[in-house]
Design an enzyme around this catalytic site. Structure first.
Site, short mmCIF file in Angstrom:
data_model
loop_
_atom_site.label_atom_id
_atom_site.label_comp_id
_atom_site.label_asym_id
_atom_site.label_seq_id
_atom_site.Cartn_x
_atom_site.Cartn_y
_atom_site.Cartn_z
N LYS A 1 52.30 41.80 38.84
CA LYS A 1 53.12 42.17 39.98
C LYS A 1 54.36 42.92 39.51
O LYS A 1 54.84 42.72 38.39
CB LYS A 1 53.58 40.92 40.73
CG LYS A 1 52.51 40.10 41.40
CD LYS A 1 53.13 38.87 42.04
CE LYS A 1 52.07 37.99 42.71
NZ LYS A 1 51.54 38.62 43.93
N ARG B 1 41.65 33.40 46.17
CA ARG B 1 40.29 33.22 46.69
C ARG B 1 39.35 32.65 45.64
O ARG B 1 38.36 32.00 45.97
CB ARG B 1 39.77 34.57 47.22
CG ARG B 1 39.62 35.66 46.19
CD ARG B 1 39.57 37.06 46.78
NE ARG B 1 40.85 37.43 47.32
CZ ARG B 1 41.11 38.62 47.89
NH1 ARG B 1 40.15 39.52 47.99
NH2 ARG B 1 42.31 38.90 48.35
#
EC number: 3.4.11.1
Length: 510
Positions: free
Chosen positions: A282, A356
Site C-alpha cells: 500500500k 477474501r
C-alpha cells in the site's frame, strides 16, 4: 465504572448533578423535546426567552449548559439538539446521537439523569446506547492525569414507560450491546504491534473466560488453531496471507449451544491484525488505519459473547481467521497459487486483496457445521467505501439473508445498503488459466462485487450474507453523535439484532 438505572420519575425533581433534556427545531425556534415537559413547566414563561437568549436552535449536535439556580432539583440543565422531529416525534437515530453528545458534555458529573424522548423500547435503547458509547474513551496508552474527565458514576434513564417489561428488556439489551461495541472499539484501537494474531487469539480466549466465569455464566467454548494445526488442516489462505510475517497466523473458533436452540447461526470475521498490502504494498498514507483490518473479527467475537450474555436460544458457531499481511522474502507473491481449506485452488494476483483468502478458509469451516444461516463481516474492499462512503456498510448474498440483515440494521440503528452480485462476476472469478478461481483481476469496476462473488464460492450454497464494513468500521474524523475517532464497533448491534430475530422467528422466518 458507570451504573445505569431506569426510572419513571420527573426530570424537574431529580437530584442528579446534571439533567439532560432534548431540544427540537420548531421552524426558526427551538422547543423542549418529549421527556422535558416537567422542565418546561418548572421554567414556565421564562423558558422561551431563556432559549432565545442562549441562541438555541435545536439542530442536531447542539449542546447548551444552563445553571438552574434552584428552578430544578438538579443544579445543571444540559440541552442537546435533536433536529427537526418527524411526524411521530424524534427518531431513535436522533436520540442515539443526542445522547452521545450529552455524554461528552457532562464530564466529571457524578450522576446524570437522561430526560430525552424515551416513551418506547426503541427510544430507551437509543438513549442508553447513545450515552454509553458517546462517552467512550481509549486511554490504555496515555499517562494517568488528574485533568482527565471522569465518567459519571450513575446514569438514570427517565422514561414514562419505565415499568413496562418490554422497556426494561430494551434497557438491558442496550447495556449488553454497548459493552460489546465498546470492547470491539478497544480491540480495534490497540496498536498493531501489540495485537498480532497470537496476541489477538489470547485476547479472545481471555474475553471468553471473563464472559463465562461463575456458575451462572453462559457456556461458550473456544478453540485456537496455531500455525501447525492450520498446516495440518490445509488452511492455505490463512497461512498464505500470514507467510510474510514473523507473527504466525491463527484460527479461533467459538461455540455457543444453549438448550432449546432450534436455529443455528454461523459468524465469520476477517482478522487481519495489520495490512501492509504485502508485496502489492500500500502507499504509506493508506497504512495508517490498517490496524482496523481486524474489525470484522472483533465484531463477530463480541456479538457472540453478547448473544450468550442475553441468553438467546440460538446456536452460534463463530470462526475468526487471524493473520498479519506483511512484506518479507517469505511473503506470498503475485502469481502464486494457494490451496484453500477444502481443496479449492486460487491464483493470487494482488496480495493486498488478502481478506477474501482468509475468509474463504473460515467460510468452508463454517459450512461443515451445517448452520441455517452464515454471516461474514469484513473490512474487505476500498471499492465499497467508494460506492457507499464511510458511514454505510454494504450487504450482499442470499436475498432472504440480506433482508434479515437490513431489518436488523434498521432496528439496531446502523446504516447498511444492499449490493448485487451480477452474473458477470461469476465469469471474472473463474477466469484463471492455472487455478480453480482468480482472487483479483485488476479491473477497476465492481471490485467489491467481485469479492462478494469470490466469497460465495465457499458457502456451499447455504443461506449467506457478506457485510463489507470497510468504511464505517473506523472513524478518522472528529466525534459525531455517539461515534468517536478510531474503532467504531460497527456491525455488533446489527449482528445481535439479526440473532434476536433468528432466535424468535427461526429460519426461514415463521
Amino acid at each position: 465504572m458507570t451504573t445505569y438505572q431506569l426510572r419513571h420519575a420527573s426530570p424537574a425533581k431529580t437530584r442528579a448533578d446534571a439533567v439532560v433534556v432534548g431540544l427540537v427545531k420548531e421552524g426558526a425556534d427551538a422547543a423542549l423535546a418529549p421527556g422535558g415537559e416537567d422542565v418546561a413547566k418548572a421554567y414556565g414563561r421564562k423558558l422561551r426567552p431563556l432559549l432565545a437568549t442562549l441562541g438555541a436552535t435545536g439542530k442536531a449536535g447542539e449542546v447548551l449548559k444552563v445553571p438552574t439556580s434552584g428552578t430544578l432539583g438538579s443544579p445543571l440543565l444540559v440541552l442537546v439538539g435533536l433536529g427537526a422531529p418527524g411526524a411521530d416525534g424524534p427518531s431513535a437515530a436522533a436520540v442515539r446521537k443526542a445522547a452521545g453528545v450529552a455524554a461528552r458534555a457532562v464530564t466529571n458529573a457524578a450522576s446524570v439523569a437522561l430526560a430525552l424522548p424515551a416513551g418506547t423500547p426503541e427510544l430507551v435503547r437509543a438513549a442508553t446506547e447513545g450515552f454509553a458509547l458517546g462517552g467512550y474513551t481509549y486511554t490504555a496508552y496515555k499517562k494517568a492525569s488528574k485533568d482527565r474527565p471522569e465518567p459519571p458514576g450513575t446514569v438514570t434513564v427517565l422514561s414514562p414507560a419505565g415499568r413496562k417489561q418490554e422497556v426494561v428488556a430494551a434497557f438491558e439489551l442496550a447495556q449488553v450491546v454497548a459493552r460489546a461495541t465498546a470492547t470491539t472499539r478497544d480491540w480495534v484501537n490497540v496498536p498493531p504491534g501489540d495485537l498480532t494474531p497470537p496476541a489477538f487469539a489470547d485476547a479472545v480466549v481471555a474475553a471468553v473466560a471473563e464472559a463465562t466465569k461463575g456458575r451462572r455464566g453462559p457456556k461458550v467454548s473456544v478453540t485456537v488453531h496455531d500455525e501447525k494445526k492450520l498446516a495440518e488442516l490445509g488452511c492455505g489462505g490463512i497461512l498464505g496471507v500470514g507467510a510474510g510475517s514473523s507473527a504466525p497466523s491463527r484460527l479461533v473458533e467459538l461455540r455457543y449451544a444453549p438448550r432449546g436452540a432450534k436455529t443455528h447461526l454461523a459468524l465469520v470475521g476477517k482478522g487481519i491484525t495489520f495490512d501492509s498490502g504485502g508485496l502489492t504494498i500500500k502507499p504509506a498514507a493508506s497504512m495508517k488505519e490498517m490496524k482496523s483490518d481486524m474489525a470484522g473479527a472483533a465484531a463477530v467475537v463480541q456479538a457472540t459473547l453478547a448473544i450468550a450474555e442475553l441468553g438467546l436460544p440460538l446456536k452460534v458457531s463463530t470462526f475468526v481467521p487471524m493473520a498479519e499481511n506483511m512484506v518479507s522474502g517469505s511473503a506470498t507473491r503475485p502469481g502464486d497459487v494457494l490451496t484453500q481449506y477444502g481443496g479449492t485452488t486460487v491464483e493470487v494476483l494482488n496480495t493486498d486483496a488478502e481478506g477474501r483468502l482468509v475468509l474463504a478458509d473460515a467460510l468452508v469451516r463454517a459450512t461443515e457445521v451445517k448452520p441455517d444461516v452464515v454471516l461474514d463481516v469484513a473490512t474487505l474492499t476500498g471499492h465499497m467505501v467508494i460506492a457507499l462512503g464511510d458511514k454505510v456498510g454494504g450487504v450482499m448474498g442470499t436475498e432472504a439473508v440480506v433482508d434479515l440483515v437490513l431489518r436488523a440494521a434498521e432496528s439496531a440503528g446502523e446504516l447498511h445498503w444492499p449490493m448485487p452480485i451480477p452474473a458477470e462476476m461469476d465469469e471474472r472469478i473463474h477466469s484463471s488459466k492455472v487455478a480453480d478461481l482468480l482472487q483479483h483481476d485488476w479491473v477497476r469496476w465492481g471490485g467489491g462485487l467481485f469479492a462478494g462473488a469470490f466469497l460465495r464460492e465457499f458457502t456451499d450454497g447455504l443461506p449467506w450474507a457478506h457485510l463489507d464494513i470497510a468504511g464505517p468500521a473506523f472513524h478518522s474524523g472528529g466525534a459525531s453523535g455517539h461515534v468517536l475517532p478510531g474503532g467504531t464497533g460497527f456491525a455488533v448491534p446489527t449482528l445481535v439484532d439479526a440473532a434476536r430475530a433468528l432466535a424468535e422467528d427461526g429460519w426461514p422466518a415463521a
